[in-house]
Structure formats: structure tokens, C-alpha cells
Enzyme design. Structure first.
Site, PDB file in Angstrom:
ATOM      1  N   ARG A  36       0.842  -1.197   0.000  1.00  0.00           N
ATOM      2  CA  ARG A  36       0.000   0.000   0.000  1.00  0.00           C
ATOM      3  C   ARG A  36       0.876   1.245   0.000  1.00  0.00           C
ATOM      4  O   ARG A  36       1.710   1.421   0.892  1.00  0.00           O
ATOM      5  CB  ARG A  36      -0.916  -0.019   1.223  1.00  0.00           C
ATOM      6  CG  ARG A  36      -1.777   1.221   1.391  1.00  0.00           C
ATOM      7  CD  ARG A  36      -2.871   1.015   2.417  1.00  0.00           C
ATOM      8  NE  ARG A  36      -3.846   0.033   1.957  1.00  0.00           N
ATOM      9  CZ  ARG A  36      -5.082  -0.093   2.450  1.00  0.00           C
ATOM     10  NH1 ARG A  36      -5.485   0.692   3.438  1.00  0.00           N
ATOM     11  NH2 ARG A  36      -5.911  -1.008   1.979  1.00  0.00           N
ATOM     12  N   LYS A  60      -8.007 -14.181   5.929  1.00  0.00           N
ATOM     13  CA  LYS A  60      -8.467 -14.358   4.546  1.00  0.00           C
ATOM     14  C   LYS A  60      -7.955 -15.674   3.974  1.00  0.00           C
ATOM     15  O   LYS A  60      -8.715 -16.466   3.402  1.00  0.00           O
ATOM     16  CB  LYS A  60      -7.996 -13.176   3.694  1.00  0.00           C
ATOM     17  CG  LYS A  60      -8.433 -13.239   2.236  1.00  0.00           C
ATOM     18  CD  LYS A  60      -7.984 -11.998   1.475  1.00  0.00           C
ATOM     19  CE  LYS A  60      -8.737 -10.766   1.884  1.00  0.00           C
ATOM     20  NZ  LYS A  60      -8.502  -9.612   0.984  1.00  0.00           N
ATOM     21  N   LYS A  72       1.579  -7.692   5.147  1.00  0.00           N
ATOM     22  CA  LYS A  72       1.231  -6.445   4.471  1.00  0.00           C
ATOM     23  C   LYS A  72       2.442  -5.537   4.447  1.00  0.00           C
ATOM     24  O   LYS A  72       3.240  -5.513   5.399  1.00  0.00           O
ATOM     25  CB  LYS A  72       0.088  -5.720   5.205  1.00  0.00           C
ATOM     26  CG  LYS A  72      -0.752  -4.846   4.287  1.00  0.00           C
ATOM     27  CD  LYS A  72      -1.643  -5.694   3.388  1.00  0.00           C
ATOM     28  CE  LYS A  72      -2.590  -4.860   2.564  1.00  0.00           C
ATOM     29  NZ  LYS A  72      -3.512  -5.723   1.795  1.00  0.00           N
ATOM     30  N   ASP A 111      -1.936  -3.234  -3.913  1.00  0.00           N
ATOM     31  CA  ASP A 111      -2.923  -2.809  -2.931  1.00  0.00           C
ATOM     32  C   ASP A 111      -3.297  -1.378  -3.318  1.00  0.00           C
ATOM     33  O   ASP A 111      -3.029  -0.944  -4.447  1.00  0.00           O
ATOM     34  CB  ASP A 111      -2.338  -2.899  -1.515  1.00  0.00           C
ATOM     35  CG  ASP A 111      -3.424  -2.842  -0.435  1.00  0.00           C
ATOM     36  OD1 ASP A 111      -3.973  -3.900  -0.127  1.00  0.00           O
ATOM     37  OD2 ASP A 111      -3.708  -1.748   0.077  1.00  0.00           O
ATOM     38  N   SER A 142      -5.532  -8.003 -10.615  1.00  0.00           N
ATOM     39  CA  SER A 142      -6.325  -8.928  -9.795  1.00  0.00           C
ATOM     40  C   SER A 142      -7.775  -8.491  -9.647  1.00  0.00           C
ATOM     41  O   SER A 142      -8.609  -9.266  -9.159  1.00  0.00           O
ATOM     42  CB  SER A 142      -5.704  -9.042  -8.397  1.00  0.00           C
ATOM     43  OG  SER A 142      -5.763  -7.799  -7.718  1.00  0.00           O
ATOM     44  N   ALA A 233     -14.939   0.487  -1.676  1.00  0.00           N
ATOM     45  CA  ALA A 233     -13.950   1.573  -1.654  1.00  0.00           C
ATOM     46  C   ALA A 233     -13.040   1.371  -0.445  1.00  0.00           C
ATOM     47  O   ALA A 233     -12.731   0.245  -0.078  1.00  0.00           O
ATOM     48  CB  ALA A 233     -14.664   2.921  -1.614  1.00  0.00           C
ATOM     49  N   ALA A 255     -14.402  -4.208  -0.178  1.00  0.00           N
ATOM     50  CA  ALA A 255     -13.554  -3.220   0.504  1.00  0.00           C
ATOM     51  C   ALA A 255     -12.945  -3.828   1.761  1.00  0.00           C
ATOM     52  O   ALA A 255     -13.611  -4.570   2.496  1.00  0.00           O
ATOM     53  CB  ALA A 255     -14.377  -1.988   0.872  1.00  0.00           C
ATOM     54  N   ASN A 256     -11.685  -3.513   2.023  1.00  0.00           N
ATOM     55  CA  ASN A 256     -11.009  -3.993   3.228  1.00  0.00           C
ATOM     56  C   ASN A 256     -11.419  -3.175   4.445  1.00  0.00           C
ATOM     57  O   ASN A 256     -11.705  -1.984   4.340  1.00  0.00           O
ATOM     58  CB  ASN A 256      -9.490  -3.907   3.059  1.00  0.00           C
ATOM     59  CG  ASN A 256      -8.959  -4.925   2.073  1.00  0.00           C
ATOM     60  OD1 ASN A 256      -9.444  -6.051   2.007  1.00  0.00           O
ATOM     61  ND2 ASN A 256      -7.966  -4.529   1.291  1.00  0.00           N
TER      62      ASN A 256
END
Length: 357
Positions: A36, A60, A72, A111, A142, A233, A255-256
């Protein structure tokens, strides 16, 4: 208490920006997760994001039944920074350097703020990367697979609520028309759904017009009179306040980090609103990429793993109903079961003999 195996923070030697990699768990296999590039008021906010998102990646993968752990990477951009192409490349090379230093414990993909072209740059320095462009041997963008997996989750919820997996005639509110949201909206229209949509970018009204959807402002759409709300979003759209404003029967989207606080899942449950955890509904893209690039399965098998999200959601909803739990609690318990099984497998009798008490 920190619940992570490893957290690495470096100041990039080229960009002089903070590069953060959080490895939450490798119990099921080497960790994976997105990179990210995002603006934060303080780099510590980027660290918070990395810790939270990496833990969600563990869940996940565990719920999806994949042999990967959660991780991450975050590069915390200061407010007002203009990331020109040369500076961007420096940032990516710095991130690649940190990832390479972990020796395969973590692989990264796109990301928020990154895409396949960025993964190609990272791939110049480390093989621990996925979602590179297809012409470079990667799985590419993706987002179509994320959209397809979310559609699978929506089919399971539709069957639970209405007795059919078809979304024809259903009213859905899609919040966010980025690559995933717009792609999912097109799939929903093709399935016969009626859409209300929004995005913080007013230029996305062209997508709304293309789809024949109703456009509402981001502030109004959460209370739209629809069957299902689809967050697509950035996170924290579901707060104590917005959960009270919902007029839908379910919330299912890619959305995460949709919940501002964990207790919102309980508030939705009390109102009889089904919430499918985002780490389940939004898993299609990473499932496909991990399956093809890191697990080396064929295209048909990778697609089948994405479509299996429908079966996973069916199972979670059944378990939740049977035990009087929320789907989030059922998903969390399934993830913990699989992580415990993996830990038990590594503590075999042979291992115990090798390390006597």
C-alpha cells in the site's frame, strides 16, 4: 500485545520514506499481502494499517483454505508529497529491498496505490512478488477476480435471503467505482440487478451512466432503500452511526476493513442484517494471484478456488445460524481452527522427540 511474528521498519535509502512490512503469521505457509502506497498524517498510522491489514490477510487465507500466511507492506507517504515517476521507482526499489531481506517469509502484490506495473519494478529485485503484468509471466490485474469472488459471495447471500442465487431484480448499492467496484457493477448489471452507485470522484458518474444506474452522493447512499449494500472503496464505512442508518438486508463487498470497530458486526446482527466479512467476500483477487503465481496451479483450478467463495459463505452462514453467532464470529473460528491444525501438525511426535522437555 503485538500478535505478529515479525514487523520490519526501514527508512528507504533512496526515497527516505518509511517502508513497513508486517508478517502476521506463517503457520499455513509464507506470508503474502499487498503493498500500500498511501498518504498518512503520521507514519505511525501507516504502521497501524500494516498491522491490522496483515492480520486480516491471515484470516483471509485461512478461511479460503490456502497454504499462505498473512502479511502487508506499507509505504507511508507524507501529506503533500508529489510522487513523480523517478521518485516512485525509488520507493518501489526501497520496498523491494526490504521484502528481499526477509528471505521469502513475505511476498507482495498490489494494494491501494499500486498495480501490476509496480510489481514488475519490485520483481527486478526479488522473486517474492505476484500480480506482475501478464506479458512478464504474472497474473496481471487482480481486480476482475476480486469482483468475481464478490459476486460468488453475493450469490450465496441471495440464496439465503431469497431462495435463489440469481441477482436478477435485486436492488444493490455499490459504494466505490474503482477497478474492483466498476467491474463488479458490470457483473451485477449483466446478472439483472438494479444498481444505485457512488464514488468520491464525481468523474465516475460516466460509469454510472454507462450502467444505467442511479447516482447518489457518498453521504446518502449508505441509507439507500436497497436489498444489499456493497462496499467497494476504502474501509471504515460501517460505523455505529451508519449501521443504524442502513435500510438493507445484507452488506457484502470487497472493501477492506469495512468495520470502524469490531462491535459493529454485532450491531448489524442485532438488526438482522447479514454482514459477510470483507476478508471473505473480497478474497477472489488474492486467491487467484496466489494460486497461479505462488502455488502454480492452472487457470481452471485458480478460477474454481475463486468461485468456491460461494460455498465458503454458504458454510459460514449455516454455521452462524446453527450456533446463534454472527458470520464474522463463524469466520474467525474457522480461521482459528485451521491455524491451530497447522500448529499441531508442526508439533508432531517426531518434532517433540527432537526437542525433549
Amino acid at each position: 500485545m503485538l500478535d505478529h511474528e515479525q514487523v520490519v521498519m526501514h527508512t528507504g535509502r533512496r526515497s527516505r520514506l518509511p517502508v513497513i512490512v508486517a508478517v502476521h503469521s506463517t503457520a499455513l505457509g509464507p506470508a503474502a499481502g499487498g503493498l500500500r502506497l498511501w498518504t498518512y498524517a503520521d507514519w505511525r498510522d501507516g504502521l497501524t494499517d500494516a498491522l491490522r491489514l496483515s492480520a486480516a490477510m491471515t484470516s483471509k487465507f485461512a478461511v479460503a483454505g490456502l497454504s499462505s500466511g498473512g502479511g502487508k507492506a506499507v509505504v507511508a507517504l507524507p501529506e503533500g508529497l508529489e510522487l513523480r515517476p523517478d521518485r516512485r521507482r525509488d520507493v518501489l526499489r526501497d520496498a523491494a529491498e526490504v521484502i528481499a531481506s526477509l528471505g521469502g517469509a513475505y511476498a507482495t502484490g498490489p494494494d491501494v496505490g499500486t498495480g501490476p506495473a509496480d510489481m514488475a519494478v519490485i520483481g527486478e529485485s526479488t522473486p517474492h512478488v505476484f500480480c506482475r503484468p501478464k506479458d512478464l509471466g504474472g497474473s496481471g490485474d487482480s481486480s476482475p477476480h476480486t469482483a468475481q469472488g464478490t459476486l460468488a459471495a453475493l450469490r450465496a447471500v441471495s440464496r439465503r435471503l431469497y431462495g435463489t442465487s440469481s441477482l436478477a431484480g435485486r436492488r444493490l448499492a455499490v459504494i466505490g467505482l474503482g477497478r474492483v467496484g466498476a467491474g463488479l457493477a458490470r457483473l451485477l448489471v449483466a446478472d439483472g440487478a438494479t444498481l444505485t452507485v457512488t464514488d468520491i470522484d464525481p468523474g465516475k458518474r460516466t460509469v454510472s451512466d454507462e450502467l444505467g444506474a442511479v447516482w447518489q452522493s457518498p453521504e446518502e447512499i449508505i441509507a439507500a432503500d436497497v436489498d444489499i449494500v456493497v462496499p467497494a472503496a476504502l474501509g471504515s464505512v460501517l460505523t455505529r452511526q451508519t449501521s443504524a442508518e442502513l435500510r438493507c438486508r445484507a452488506v457484502v463487498g470487497p472493501a477492506n476493513n469495512q468495520l470502524a470497530t469490531p462491535d459493529v458486526a454485532d450491531l448489524l446482527h442485532q438488526r438482522g442484517i447479514i454482514w459477510v466479512p470483507d476478508f471473505v467476500a473480497g478474497a477472489g483477487g488474492v486467491i487467484h494471484a496466489i494460486s497461479t503465481e505462488l502455488h502454480h496451479v492452472g487457470a481452471d483450478d485458480a478460477r474454481a478456488r475463486v468461485d468456491a467463495i460461494e460455498e465458503t459463505v454458504d458454510h459460514l452462514l449455516d454455521t452462524a445460524q446453527r450456533h446463534g453467532r454472527t458470520p464474522a464470529q463463524a469466520a474467525g473460528e474457522l480461521a482459528r481452527q485451521r491455524l491451530r491444525a497447522a500448529a499441531d501438525a508442526t508439533t508432531s511426535p517426531t518434532t517433540l522427540l527432537d526437542h525433549p522437555l
